[in-house]
Design a protein around this motif. Structure first.
Motif, short mmCIF file in Angstrom:
data_model
loop_
_atom_site.label_atom_id
_atom_site.label_comp_id
_atom_site.label_asym_id
_atom_site.label_seq_id
_atom_site.Cartn_x
_atom_site.Cartn_y
_atom_site.Cartn_z
N VAL A 285 -1.35 -53.25 -51.28
CA VAL A 285 -0.54 -51.69 -51.52
C VAL A 285 -0.59 -51.21 -49.92
N LEU A 286 0.49 -51.39 -49.47
CA LEU A 286 0.96 -50.20 -48.27
C LEU A 286 1.37 -48.81 -48.20
N GLU A 287 0.54 -47.95 -47.49
CA GLU A 287 1.31 -46.20 -47.85
C GLU A 287 2.98 -46.55 -47.12
N GLN A 288 2.69 -47.78 -46.05
CA GLN A 288 3.83 -46.82 -44.73
C GLN A 288 3.56 -48.55 -44.40
N ALA A 289 4.32 -49.69 -43.37
CA ALA A 289 4.83 -50.51 -42.69
C ALA A 289 4.05 -50.59 -42.26
N LEU A 290 3.22 -51.87 -41.36
CA LEU A 290 2.58 -52.02 -40.48
C LEU A 290 2.97 -52.26 -38.55
N SER A 291 2.43 -51.42 -37.89
CA SER A 291 3.15 -51.24 -36.40
C SER A 291 3.92 -52.64 -36.11
N LYS A 292 3.87 -53.64 -36.27
CA LYS A 292 3.81 -54.37 -35.38
C LYS A 292 3.37 -56.03 -36.54
N TYR A 293 4.43 -57.25 -36.82
CA TYR A 293 4.21 -58.18 -37.49
C TYR A 293 2.55 -58.77 -37.04
N TYR A 294 1.87 -60.23 -37.86
CA TYR A 294 0.54 -60.01 -37.20
C TYR A 294 1.03 -61.71 -37.69
N GLU A 295 0.51 -62.41 -37.41
CA GLU A 295 0.50 -64.15 -37.77
C GLU A 295 0.26 -64.15 -38.46
N GLU A 296 -1.60 -63.52 -39.18
CA GLU A 296 -2.37 -63.53 -40.08
C GLU A 296 -2.19 -63.03 -41.15
N ILE A 297 -1.68 -62.35 -41.29
CA ILE A 297 -0.83 -61.14 -42.36
C ILE A 297 0.54 -61.56 -42.74
N ASP A 298 0.82 -62.30 -44.15
CA ASP A 298 2.14 -62.28 -45.42
C ASP A 298 2.49 -60.78 -45.49
N MET A 299 3.72 -60.82 -45.72
CA MET A 299 4.19 -59.47 -45.78
C MET A 299 5.01 -59.82 -46.80
N VAL A 300 5.08 -58.74 -48.47
CA VAL A 300 5.62 -59.47 -50.38
C VAL A 300 5.53 -57.87 -50.35
N THR A 301 5.62 -57.82 -51.49
CA THR A 301 5.43 -56.68 -52.23
C THR A 301 4.71 -57.05 -53.49
N THR A 302 4.73 -55.81 -54.44
CA THR A 302 4.59 -55.55 -55.67
C THR A 302 5.75 -55.83 -56.96
N PRO A 303 5.49 -56.60 -57.38
CA PRO A 303 6.50 -56.68 -58.87
C PRO A 303 7.42 -55.27 -58.46
N ASP A 304 7.24 -54.29 -58.13
CA ASP A 304 8.26 -53.02 -58.47
C ASP A 304 8.42 -52.45 -56.95
N GLY A 305 8.06 -53.57 -56.29
CA GLY A 305 9.00 -53.34 -54.98
C GLY A 305 7.90 -52.33 -53.81
N LYS A 306 7.00 -52.32 -54.23
CA LYS A 306 6.25 -52.02 -52.37
C LYS A 306 6.02 -52.63 -52.05
N PRO A 307 5.51 -52.40 -50.26
CA PRO A 307 5.06 -53.77 -49.48
C PRO A 307 4.10 -53.57 -49.28
N VAL A 308 3.08 -55.21 -49.87
CA VAL A 308 2.15 -55.11 -49.13
C VAL A 308 1.67 -56.23 -48.90
N ALA A 309 0.46 -56.46 -48.64
CA ALA A 309 0.03 -56.84 -46.56
C ALA A 309 -1.00 -58.10 -47.80
N MET A 310 -0.50 -59.44 -47.17
CA MET A 310 -1.69 -59.99 -48.07
C MET A 310 -2.45 -61.36 -46.78
N VAL A 311 -3.63 -61.45 -47.11
CA VAL A 311 -3.78 -62.38 -46.07
C VAL A 311 -4.53 -63.80 -47.28
N HIS A 312 -4.33 -65.00 -46.48
CA HIS A 312 -4.67 -65.68 -47.27
C HIS A 312 -5.49 -67.40 -47.01
N CYS A 313 -6.09 -66.98 -47.23
CA CYS A 313 -7.31 -68.44 -46.78
C CYS A 313 -7.02 -69.70 -47.59
N ASN A 314 -6.96 -70.61 -46.96
CA ASN A 314 -7.49 -72.03 -47.90
C ASN A 314 -8.89 -72.46 -48.55
#
Length: 529
Positions: A285-314
């Motif tokens: 759960v992030l304090e602020q948005a990332l400086s740019k997008y990364y294809e390795e990282i998905d941006m989603v949110t908590t159920p109350d709307g805070k930005p969340v960075a997600m790293v998903h591996c198979n």
């Protein structure tokens, strides 16, 4: 018998959460102290039809009713009561995917689940337009791919949603989604708690259909908001016996990522959780948005709307499990039938005796491809130098390290490049079952304290039940993280482990070797057919 549980059921105050996982649907009923008092399950399996991973509407109906019946039977067996009403009800499901409907409410093409990787062309075109990472499993990628492929059904779309959104709609009549689940359909603007308007406009410039994207998307709701009530039709669909009465308040439907955050109490800023089983993902759960997008990282949110960075591996524990299985087979060949829990525990603990850098041993746990490091398919491999320290402790340590190697590559972007602050990571899933082993290795990989809670095994069905309870019981303006801290997790036992500097250094050596030797994996995927 638990009399308070029986009273909660009789008074219609028990709260029900149901989560549709990829292989199991699980229902958890909780009382006023958030303790699970009854459970139901239903096993189901996706199918590959015309090269598309799907579940039919009939599968969904049967699963919904089968899981609810299992729960209602459990309630009756334990408490001698029939479930006639509930305090609140919530649904969650595996995120993403694509379910488009026409104006009559008919499904236009079979449900395309998150497992489908058929949207690469759409993602490559959308990412530069939005300047935002769009993973292949996201709903918008599926919609745009259908447009690019000239699919006939697109012109007739009146509404499209996810699995959790579909179930909620059928039970309440409301076309809504919780913000965490909505964030897996289309990018969210956390400043307005809604879909990003600029990106909605940009998407509408890419097509020539009569509909506007916002008009066919569900309405976004945040945790704590009302999402309608169980209708008479919905009650009959959930419980065909007619015992359950309509009118039950329903919370916004959420995705499994959001319910996992709730179930591990990791929805506050500077917290994160790692779910490690067959696959592994980390959410911070992030304090602020990332400086740019990364294809390795998905941006989603908590159920109350805070930005969340997600790293998903198979890949996570599949290769590790295969090696443990092999050792078990070897023991059986000597006439010893090992208890699998004891075998896992013994081998995992042996890893702690190994060298911090695994003695030069290298393992790649790629059962499947790993987009984070650019692989479409996998070949599990174990590699060593002739003079590597090849012993059981280092072998097990290398395989445990490998279960988190791709996760570390993605997390290093967040923690080292973006300097994201994380005070604590909550670990949950099979990797953490042997006390202290997976936990210490994750702490070393991320150079961050890792805690494992006793309730971490309760899972997403409990998480959505907690969200339904929050909607019912929160004080005015009480934030979700404060509510969870004070009401649900107060006094919860957990174990916290700080990273060992020697292990951190050893894991860093291992990961540099892993990145440098990835061409070995490339050669294996190209030549081992």
């Amino acid at each position: 018998m638990n009399e308070t549980a029986k009273e909660a059921i009789k008074a219609g105050k028990a709260v029900l959460g149901i989560e549709f996982g990829s292989t199991r649907i699980k229902a958890v009923l909780v009382d006023g102290s958030y303790t699970p008092i009854a459970m139901g399950t239903y096993d189901w399996e996706n199918r590959l039809e015309n090269n598309i991973w799907t579940y039919s509407l009939e599968d969904i109906r049967k699963g919904l009713q089968g899981c609810y019946k299992s729960l209602a039977d459990d309630v009756e067996a334990k408490y001698g009561e029939k479930l006639t009403t509930l305090g609140a009800l919530g649904f969650s499901g595996m995120m993403h995917g694509y379910m488009p409907f026409n104006a009559e409410g008919e499904l236009l093409v079979p449900f395309r689940t998150w497992r489908n990787t058929m949207t690469e062309e759409a993602c490559k075109k959308l990412i530069p337009v939005f300047n935002f990472n769009i993973p292949q499993r996201w709903s918008i990628a599926h919609l745009y791919q259908a447009i690019l492929s000239g699919e006939e059904h697109v012109k007739d779309i009146a509404f499209f949603t996810t699995l959790a959104g579909y179930i909620h709609w059928k039970l309440s009549g409301e076309k809504v989604l919780g913000i965490g689940e909505a964030a897996g359909m289309f990018p969210i603007d956390s400043t307005i708690m809604d879909f990003d308007q600029k990106m909605l406009d940009q998407f509408d410039d890419l097509h020539h259909f009569d509909w506007k994207l916002r008009d066919i998307l569900p309405k976004v709701l945040v945790a704590g908001e009302s999402a309608g009530v169980l209708t008479a039709e919905g009650a009959k669909l959930l419980d065909p016996t007619g015992t359950l009465q309509p009118g039950v308040p329903m919370c916004p439907p959420e995705g499994d990522a959001g319910t996992g955050m709730v179930a591990t109490n990791s929805v506050a800023v500077r917290t994160g959780n790692v779910s490690a089983g067959t696959s592994v993902f980390a959410m911070v759960v992030l304090e602020q948005a990332l400086s740019k997008y990364y294809e390795e990282i998905d941006m989603v949110t908590t159920p109350d709307g805070k930005p969340v960075a997600m790293v998903h591996c198979n890949n996570c524990t599949s290769d590790l499990n295969a090696w443990v299985g092999l050792f078990g087979e070897a023991m059986e060949a000597f006439g010893v039938k090992p208890d699998m829990d004891t075998l896992y525990g013994t081998l995992y603990r042996k890893a702690l005796e190994g060298d911090a850098d695994c003695g030069g041993l290298m393992s790649y746990n790629f059962f499947a491809g790993e987009p984070v490091v650019g692989f479409d398919e996998g070949r599990p491999l174990f590699v060593r130098m002739p003079d590597s320290k090849f012993n059981l402790a280092n072998f097990m340590r290398a395989n445990l390290y490998a279960s988190l190697e791709v996760l570390k590559v993605g997390m290093d972007i967040l923690l080292k490049e973006e300097k994201v602050a994380v005070d604590e990571i909550l670990g949950h899933g099979g990797l953490f079952k042997t006390k202290g082993v997976g936990q210490s290795i994750l702490a070393a990989a991320l150079d961050t304290p890792v805690s494992v809670m006793e309730t971490a095994g309760e899972g997403g069905a409990w998480g959505i039940a907690l969200l339904a309870s929050y909607m019912n019981n929160k004080a005015e303006d009480e934030a979700l993280d404060d509510y969870l801290d004070a009401k649900v997790f107060a006094g919860q036992k957990g174990t916290k482990m700080d990273p060992d500097p020697k292990d951190v250094e050893g894991y860093n050596t291992f990961i540099e070797r892993f990145k440098k030797t990835l061409p070995i994996m490339k050669a294996a995927t190209e030549t081992m057919k």
